[in-house]
Write an enzyme that holds these catalytic residues in place. Sequence first.
Site: not given
Ligand code: GUN
Length: 288
Positions: A56, A100, A123
């Site tokens: 990311k 995350q 998100d």
């Molecule tokens: N863990 C797995 N997928 C995601 C996501 O799209 N966002 C976040 N914050 N954590 C994740």
Amino acid sequence: MCSTSARIISGNALAQTVREDVALRVQALTQRGIRPGLTVVLVGDDPASHVYVRNKAIACEKAGIKSDVIRLEEQTSEHDLLSLISRLNSDETVDGILVQLPLPSHLDEHKVIETISPSKDVDGFHISNAGLLMTGKPLFRPCTPYGIMKMLESEQINLRGAEAVVVGASNIVGKPMAMLLLAAGATVTLCNSKTRDLAAQTRRADVLVAAVGRPNMITADMIKPGAVVIDVGINRLETGKLAGDVDFAGALGVAGAITPVPGGVGPMTIAMLLVNTLEAAERRAAQS
Ligand code: GUN
């Protein structure tokens, strides 16, 4: 031998196009003195999470988005994490905040997500954003389902009146996916681990989304001939290879189109995170 072979939907190629478009818009905004910024908070040592977060951050930098990764130790207290989020909420240089998941078990995921300002929740997980999505006025769409909608759009799949079946009802993928497909005019079935005769449901699907996290659980006999199959699973096999939730080799002979793993949904999730962060910054610019 099967003579037909499904079209492979490349998430890599579409993500590249989306990222180039984001980079241009980021450049325009930065020239006006507003550089989009994303802060990612990672708690603990989950190896997969570390890889996702690094990807990311790299994608942000490539698009010109300022990215900060705050790594906190596994034992971080809830109080400290919530204080950090509050500080980021009031930091004007931070457009997007992403914590995350999964979090270590002593931290309350709901409480953490609800502390993020809805206007920075890139998100789209905050109840306020989930509610906006459900009522047809989305602010941030969760990145994975949003990316899948982009793929379906780019493949010119007609969703009006289509039978869409989503397997897996998580807050991150399954539930928001169902909402987006419904808003696009599909008739949606949302299956979960208790669903009786899953194959009977999936075989009706013109569009089948598999988001379970179990390698190869969707087999060729569960797919309607010609269906569009979207595989959200990223499962690490004992051999070290990645596998989706769909038996890709088998599905190729039945489906009309299918996303590969890797190179399908994964890259689109990251691309849409960039879109959400950019749009948060564009809204900041509109207010200044
Ligand atoms: N863990 C797995 N997928 C995601 C996501 O799209 N966002 C976040 N914050 N954590 C994740």
